[in-house]
Design an enzyme around this catalytic site. Structure first.
Site, PDB file in Angstrom:
ATOM      1  N   GLY A 125       0.757  -1.241   0.000  1.00 36.44           N
ATOM      2  CA  GLY A 125       0.000   0.000   0.000  1.00 36.44           C
ATOM      3  C   GLY A 125       0.788   1.291   0.000  1.00 36.44           C
ATOM      4  N   PRO A 127       4.775  -5.095  -0.663  1.00 40.12           N
ATOM      5  CG  PRO A 127       7.002  -4.447  -1.025  1.00 40.12           C
ATOM      6  CD  PRO A 127       6.142  -5.366  -0.185  1.00 40.12           C
ATOM      7  N   GLY A 128       3.791  -3.565  -3.751  1.00 40.25           N
ATOM      8  CA  GLY A 128       3.644  -3.778  -5.189  1.00 40.25           C
ATOM      9  C   GLY A 128       4.096  -2.503  -5.872  1.00 40.25           C
ATOM     10  NE  ARG A 129       0.182   2.490  -5.891  1.00 41.59           N
ATOM     11  CZ  ARG A 129      -0.947   2.449  -6.615  1.00 41.59           C
ATOM     12  NH1 ARG A 129      -0.967   2.991  -7.803  1.00 41.59           N
ATOM     13  NH2 ARG A 129      -2.032   1.916  -6.123  1.00 41.59           N
ATOM     14  NE  ARG A 162      -2.697   3.037 -11.289  1.00 47.22           N
ATOM     15  CZ  ARG A 162      -2.604   4.229 -10.776  1.00 47.22           C
ATOM     16  NH1 ARG A 162      -2.078   5.203 -11.485  1.00 47.22           N
ATOM     17  NH2 ARG A 162      -3.007   4.460  -9.561  1.00 47.22           N
ATOM     18  CE1 TYR A 213      -8.677   1.780  -9.339  1.00 46.85           C
ATOM     19  CE2 TYR A 213      -6.802   1.937 -10.819  1.00 46.85           C
ATOM     20  CZ  TYR A 213      -7.684   1.177 -10.085  1.00 46.85           C
ATOM     21  OH  TYR A 213      -7.554  -0.180 -10.098  1.00 46.85           O
ATOM     22  CB  CYS A 237     -15.181   3.119 -29.523  1.00 47.70           C
ATOM     23  SG  CYS A 237     -14.376   3.097 -31.119  1.00 47.70           S
ATOM     24  CD  GLU A 238     -15.916   2.424 -23.172  1.00 48.32           C
ATOM     25  OE1 GLU A 238     -16.439   3.227 -22.369  1.00 48.32           O
ATOM     26  OE2 GLU A 238     -16.248   1.239 -23.274  1.00 48.32           O
TER      27      GLU A 238
END
Ligand code: LLP
Length: 435
Positions: free
Chosen positions: A254, A293-295, A331, A335, A362-363
């Site tokens: 986190g 940890p990741g990020r 992302r 978010y 197409c969004e």
């Protein structure tokens, strides 16, 4: 305000402008424009040195504390990256049988250093993890504990486990990536945990060895981590008084990063604060601290390289359309995440313009930046979307039948393809044509 014309130096990242006039964006010793030519775009590029540096930073910050890193595979699950990390003694946090399989293929010896998180483990996933002899299961409910006990009984094993507790701590982050409040689906309430530990301790097929907590992601402040761990530490002491001694406290992941180039950010200072908060909360705990940890390990080691296809004007708005889309990096759409975008070639003479950087999907949600001041770009220019190493490729999809990007790992002046670009054949491989 964004630095309109990027500065020569990009802080805290292994992506820098190089060459005589410092105009050519490079990852370590390799020009990104060159990589774009060799491998095509969209292309994920990672710095091996940046990954190693972050692992070392962690180990230094926690020196003197018995600890182990269990990198959260979901952040970036490329096999070569997992192998690089395993080679540094890093274990893994997994959330599925698929991630277990990745860990096995990347480095067999890492299986013993795996914690298995997630609210929806299936019986088959539990069986595979029991057979692999992982370090522990982070159990998230009474019902899951029952199933784990049944599977372990069936396989005549004793499942090493921790309960993931919900500390009811508020961590200031995006609501989609906040997990430590009662209203979230994660973990069991502290009050419920005691009874469950007592039950686990009596079981012949469960072995309570740890406790885990994870309060959310992209948290840039050490205080909530300390608060959560403090609550966990108290529960550990209470349980020890009852004779239930836990060897592992798993503090989850986190820890955040800064995505803004203009924000002064020193990763080691944040990490020091985080480690300090953890140490204080642990007090005289004599077991081992696990960290997931990741990020923090991987986000800033990676960039998504794309090419500008068109620049178009609609009324007062200018759109820079790139060949990377939300299917490559979701992302911003999911978010409202900010990612710095810099040109592969820096030209200080370029005028600044305010643009939306968008993809071809197409969004309307398919954007990387909105109303952002950028140096002027024209069709054919390359750009790098920075800090895309975590939750970039791992969250990518084939939406709009777009083959996923290739991935390259740079180490000094070497570059290695670690995932080839998908082809239409890959995309169609699992489908049957109605006869
Ligand atoms: N441990 C557990 C139990 C987790 O659920 C997570 C992330 C981690 C560790 C690693 O967290 P990190 O250190 O990377 O913050 N897709 C979102 C982030 C989702 C995080 C999910 N859980 C994003 O792109 O921001």
């Amino acid at each position: 305000m964004n630095p309109v014309i990027p500065a020569r130096k990009i802080p805290a990242r292994n992506f820098q402008y190089r060459g005589k006039q410092e105009t050519d964006l490079a990852c370590e010793g390799v020009s990104l424009a060159r990589l774009a030519r060799v491998y095509g775009t969209p292309l994920y590029v990672y710095s091996a040195t940046a990954i190693r540096e972050r692992v070392q930073m962690f180990n230094e910050a926690f020196a003197g504390v018995r600890h182990a890193l269990c990198y959260s595979i979901k952040a970036n699950s490329n096999l070569s990256i997992l192998r690089l990390l395993a080679g540094m003694g890093v274990g893994f946090d997994i959330v599925s049988g698929g991630e277990l399989e990745r860990a096995r293929r990347a480095a067999k010896k890492s299986l013993r250093r795996i914690v298995f998180s997630g609210v929806g483990k299936t019986a088959a996933e539990m069986d595979a993890a029991l057979a692999a002899d992982i370090l522990m299961f982070n159990v998230e409910s009474a019902a899951e504990m029952e199933l784990l006990e049944a599977r372990a009984r069936h396989l005549r094993q004793r499942a090493p486990m921790a309960l993931r507790v919900n500390p009811d701590v508020f961590a200031e982050t995006h609501p989609y990536i906040s997990t430590g409040l009662h209203e979230h689906k994660f973990g069991v309430a502290m009050a419920e945990a005691r009874a469950l530990y007592r039950r686990a301790a009596r079981s012949k097929h469960l072995l309570p060895v740890g406790i885990s907590v994870h309060i959310g992601s992209q948290i840039q402040n050490a205080a909530p981590f300390g608060q959560a761990l403090q609550r966990v530490r108290e529960l550990v002491a209470d349980l020890a008084a009852e004779g239930i001694r836990l060897q592992y406290i798993d503090a989850g992941g986190g820890l955040g990063i800064s995505y803004k180039l203009e924000e002064p950010f020193d990763p080691s200072t944040l990490l020091e604060r985080y480690a300090h908060a953890m140490r204080s909360a642990l007090g005289d705990f004599d077991g081992e601290l696990l960290l997931e940890p990741g990020r923090f390990l991987i986000a800033q080691a990676g960039a998504l390289v794309a090419q500008v296809l068109y620049v178009k004007k609609n009324g007062s708005k200018t759109f820079v359309v790139t060949d990377a889309g939300m299917n490559d990096l979701i992302r911003p759409a999911l978010y409202q995440a900010h990612h710095a975008i810099v040109p592969l070639r820096r030209n200080p003479k370029n005028q600044a313009t305010v643009v939306d950087v968008v993809g071809p999907v197409c969004e309307s949600g398919d954007f990387f930046a909105r109303d952002r001041a950028m140096p002027e770009l024209v069709a054919g220019d390359g750009v790098a979307i920075l800090d895309a190493g975590a939750y970039g490729m791992s969250l990518s999809s084939n939406y709009n039948s777009r083959p996923r990007a290739a991935e390259v790992l740079v180490d000094g002046s070497r570059h290695t393809l670690i995932r080839r670009r998908e082809t239409m054949r890959d995309l169609l491989a699992a489908e049957m044509l109605l006869r």
